[in-house]
Design a protein around this motif. Structure first.
Motif, PDB file in Angstrom:
ATOM      1  N   ARG A   1       0.761  -1.871  -0.357  1.00 40.27           N
ATOM      2  CA  ARG A   1      -0.004   0.038  -0.325  1.00 40.27           C
ATOM      3  C   ARG A   1       0.791   1.360   0.169  1.00 40.27           C
ATOM      4  O   ARG A   1       2.202   1.309   0.848  1.00 40.27           O
TER       5      ARG A   1
ATOM      6  N   GLU B   1       1.882   3.735   1.666  1.00 39.55           N
ATOM      7  CA  GLU B   1       0.926   4.817   2.077  1.00 39.55           C
ATOM      8  C   GLU B   1       2.057   4.669   3.251  1.00 39.55           C
ATOM      9  O   GLU B   1       2.350   4.649   3.590  1.00 39.55           O
TER      10      GLU B   1
ATOM     11  N   ARG C   1       2.933   1.252  10.100  1.00 38.73           N
ATOM     12  CA  ARG C   1       1.851   2.009   8.826  1.00 38.73           C
ATOM     13  C   ARG C   1       2.829   1.392   7.607  1.00 38.73           C
ATOM     14  O   ARG C   1       4.033   2.460   7.496  1.00 38.73           O
ATOM     15  N   GLN C   2       3.647   0.275   7.107  1.00 38.31           N
ATOM     16  CA  GLN C   2       4.821   0.174   6.153  1.00 38.31           C
ATOM     17  C   GLN C   2       3.932  -0.082   5.013  1.00 38.31           C
ATOM     18  O   GLN C   2       2.310   0.162   4.417  1.00 38.31           O
TER      19      GLN C   2
ATOM     20  N   LYS D   1     -17.368  -3.513   8.695  1.00 42.18           N
ATOM     21  CA  LYS D   1     -16.397  -3.392   9.052  1.00 42.18           C
ATOM     22  C   LYS D   1     -15.739  -3.071  11.075  1.00 42.18           C
ATOM     23  O   LYS D   1     -16.176  -2.071  11.190  1.00 42.18           O
TER      24      LYS D   1
ATOM     25  N   ALA E   1      -4.547  -0.508  14.537  1.00 42.85           N
ATOM     26  CA  ALA E   1      -5.773  -1.718  14.551  1.00 42.85           C
ATOM     27  C   ALA E   1      -4.457  -2.998  13.952  1.00 42.85           C
ATOM     28  O   ALA E   1      -4.008  -3.006  12.656  1.00 42.85           O
TER      29      ALA E   1
ATOM     30  N   SER F   1      -8.668  -6.530  11.612  1.00 36.59           N
ATOM     31  CA  SER F   1      -9.755  -6.160  10.988  1.00 36.59           C
ATOM     32  C   SER F   1     -10.740  -7.574  10.406  1.00 36.59           C
ATOM     33  O   SER F   1     -10.175  -8.465   9.591  1.00 36.59           O
TER      34      SER F   1
ATOM     35  N   GLY G   1      -2.703  -8.552  11.323  1.00 36.54           N
ATOM     36  CA  GLY G   1      -1.863  -7.251  10.830  1.00 36.54           C
ATOM     37  C   GLY G   1      -0.275  -8.348  11.110  1.00 36.54           C
ATOM     38  O   GLY G   1       0.018  -7.461  12.226  1.00 36.54           O
TER      39      GLY G   1
ATOM     40  N   ARG H   1       2.425  -5.338  12.622  1.00 37.04           N
ATOM     41  CA  ARG H   1       1.436  -4.818  14.023  1.00 37.04           C
ATOM     42  C   ARG H   1       1.516  -5.514  14.792  1.00 37.04           C
ATOM     43  O   ARG H   1       1.907  -4.965  16.117  1.00 37.04           O
TER      44      ARG H   1
HETATM   45  P1  ATP Z   1      -5.137   1.545   8.645  1.00 39.93           P
HETATM   46  O1  ATP Z   1      -6.848   2.169   9.311  1.00 39.93           O
HETATM   47  O2  ATP Z   1      -4.613   1.141   9.964  1.00 39.93           O
HETATM   48  O3  ATP Z   1      -5.064   1.724   7.811  1.00 39.93           O
HETATM   49  P2  ATP Z   1      -7.304  -0.973   7.600  1.00 39.93           P
HETATM   50  O4  ATP Z   1      -7.987  -0.301   8.002  1.00 39.93           O
HETATM   51  O5  ATP Z   1      -6.470  -0.291   6.467  1.00 39.93           O
HETATM   52  O6  ATP Z   1      -5.911  -0.026   8.567  1.00 39.93           O
HETATM   53  P3  ATP Z   1      -7.436  -3.371   6.273  1.00 39.93           P
HETATM   54  O7  ATP Z   1      -7.263  -3.152   5.236  1.00 39.93           O
HETATM   55  O8  ATP Z   1      -8.275  -3.868   6.716  1.00 39.93           O
HETATM   56  O9  ATP Z   1      -6.536  -3.120   7.637  1.00 39.93           O
HETATM   57  O10 ATP Z   1      -6.137  -4.352   6.311  1.00 39.93           O
HETATM   58  C1  ATP Z   1      -6.224  -5.799   7.596  1.00 39.93           C
HETATM   59  C2  ATP Z   1      -4.814  -5.944   8.509  1.00 39.93           C
HETATM   60  O11 ATP Z   1      -3.889  -5.386   7.905  1.00 39.93           O
HETATM   61  C3  ATP Z   1      -5.162  -4.442   9.856  1.00 39.93           C
HETATM   62  O12 ATP Z   1      -5.520  -4.910  10.012  1.00 39.93           O
HETATM   63  C4  ATP Z   1      -3.616  -4.551   9.837  1.00 39.93           C
HETATM   64  O13 ATP Z   1      -3.320  -4.903  10.502  1.00 39.93           O
HETATM   65  C5  ATP Z   1      -2.250  -4.414   8.549  1.00 39.93           C
HETATM   66  N1  ATP Z   1      -2.742  -3.427   7.551  1.00 39.93           N
HETATM   67  C6  ATP Z   1      -3.290  -2.693   6.980  1.00 39.93           C
HETATM   68  N2  ATP Z   1      -2.314  -1.116   6.934  1.00 39.93           N
HETATM   69  C7  ATP Z   1      -0.873  -2.030   6.722  1.00 39.93           C
HETATM   70  C8  ATP Z   1       0.119  -1.511   7.018  1.00 39.93           C
HETATM   71  N3  ATP Z   1       0.049  -0.284   5.850  1.00 39.93           N
HETATM   72  N4  ATP Z   1       1.152  -1.429   7.625  1.00 39.93           N
HETATM   73  C9  ATP Z   1       1.173  -2.843   7.927  1.00 39.93           C
HETATM   74  N5  ATP Z   1      -0.201  -3.673   8.200  1.00 39.93           N
HETATM   75  C10 ATP Z   1      -1.101  -2.490   7.857  1.00 39.93           C
END
Ligand code: ATP
Ligand code: ZN
Ligand code: MG
Length: 302
Positions: A149, A151, A158-159, A225, A240, A243, A273, A276
């Protein structure tokens, strides 16, 4: 300097994460990986008896499936595509010249058939659809993939490339919402076993743009969600770490996932995650695994 930066610095100093010069793109030490492996075994222990079919896709997916998924409608800001040089020798010469003089050499890169996987379950739906109708008692899958992702952030939680372990359930509305509820309960129990403070809350995805606000509100209002939150970089805004997503029949309709009688399948997915969770463990119990509480070490390593 804020808290986020200092936790990231401490992770670099301890060698648990390795700086690559890009925010959100890190190497991992053997110790860091060992924590993830141990936590995945704990996931296996909680979910193993359910008889999920394990599938591992690489971190890239078929671009045609990605396009059909609608990801670019909802999250264009997060997507990553794989481009390659497809030119002639002459094109190669001008490419090298561009690089030499510091001009943009990437503009002639062409999109390949591969895009980076944005969530572990994305390649699954078209794969299952190709198999044909689903049995009445549905289907359950166990996935894990690196996901991309776009970001970039100084927050180590947030990786840009991180791993998601997922269970995906397909079946009737009741079947998949029961599945989701049971993993919310298990999630809380698992985190408790490894000494982590958790809260569960309703959530929404970061849908792009003004129209996206409405989608996000709708997702919240319908409780589609939920997230399991654990303090990592901030106690006020916990992160988070899992999820729990109910897609209704959206993916079933999109991909043509049907029961034998032609009715559309509902789907839900539960994502861990992994980075995380490891970071939450290091943040809560300290950077030295040997110093972690005995009960936590026992839950992870027996
Ligand atoms: P956030 O709201 O923190 O951006 P998300 O709603 O985008 O999370 P999901 O799309 O539900 O997250 O992805 C499933 C799981 O993957 C999340 O619960 C989280 O633990 C992990 N995750 C999501 N984005 C990242 C990221 N950028 N870096 C590390 N782990 C992530
Ligand atoms: Zn999913
Ligand atoms: Mg996100």
């Amino acid at each position: 300097m804020d808290m986020q930066t200092s936790f990231l610095d401490r992770l670099f100093e301890s060698g648990l994460l390795i700086d690559t010069g890009v925010d959100g793109l890190y190497g991992r030490s053997g110790q860091f990986e060992d924590v993830i492996a141990a936590f995945e075994r704990l996931i296996d222990k909680f979910g193993g008896a359910d008889g999920a079919e394990a599938i591992r896709f690489p971190p890239g997916m078929n671009r045609a499936f990605f396009e059909k998924s609608g990801y670019m409608k909802s999250f264009p800001q997060l997507a990553g595509t794989v481009h390659s040089f497809c030119g002639s020798e002459l094109d190669h010469m001008s490419l090298l010249k561009c690089m030499e003089v510091g001009e943009d050499w990437t503009k002639d890169q062409e999109a390949t058939d591969i895009v980076l996987t944005p969530a572990a379950c994305y390649p699954l739906y078209p794969t299952v659809a190709k198999r044909g109708a689903l049995p009445d008692d549905g289907a359950l899958f166990d996935l894990q993939s690196y996901c991309f992702r776009h970001e970039p952030s100084k927050d180590p939680a947030r990786q840009q490339l991180f791993r998601m372990r997922e269970y995906v359930c397909m079946g009737s509305e009741k079947h998949v919402t029961d599945f989701r509820q049971s993993w919310m309960d298990r999630g809380v129990e698992m985190m408790k076993a490894v000494g982590l403070d958790v809260a569960i809350d309703v959530a929404n995805d970061p849908f792009f743009g003004r129209a996206g606000k409405m989608l996000a509100n709708n997702q919240r209002d319908q409780n589609l969600k939920f997230e399991l939150l654990i303090p990592i970089t901030s106690t006020a805004k916990p992160t988070a770490c899992m999820s729990f997503n109910y897609h209704q029949d959206a993916f079933g309709t999109k991909w043509g996932l049907n029961f034998e009688d032609g009715s559309v399948v509902h789907t839900a997915c539960v994502g861990f995650g992994l980075e995380r969770i490891a970071l939450a463990l290091f943040h809560t119990h300290g950077l030295d695994v040997k110093e972690w509480p005995e009960s936590v070490r026992k839950a992870l390593w027996g």
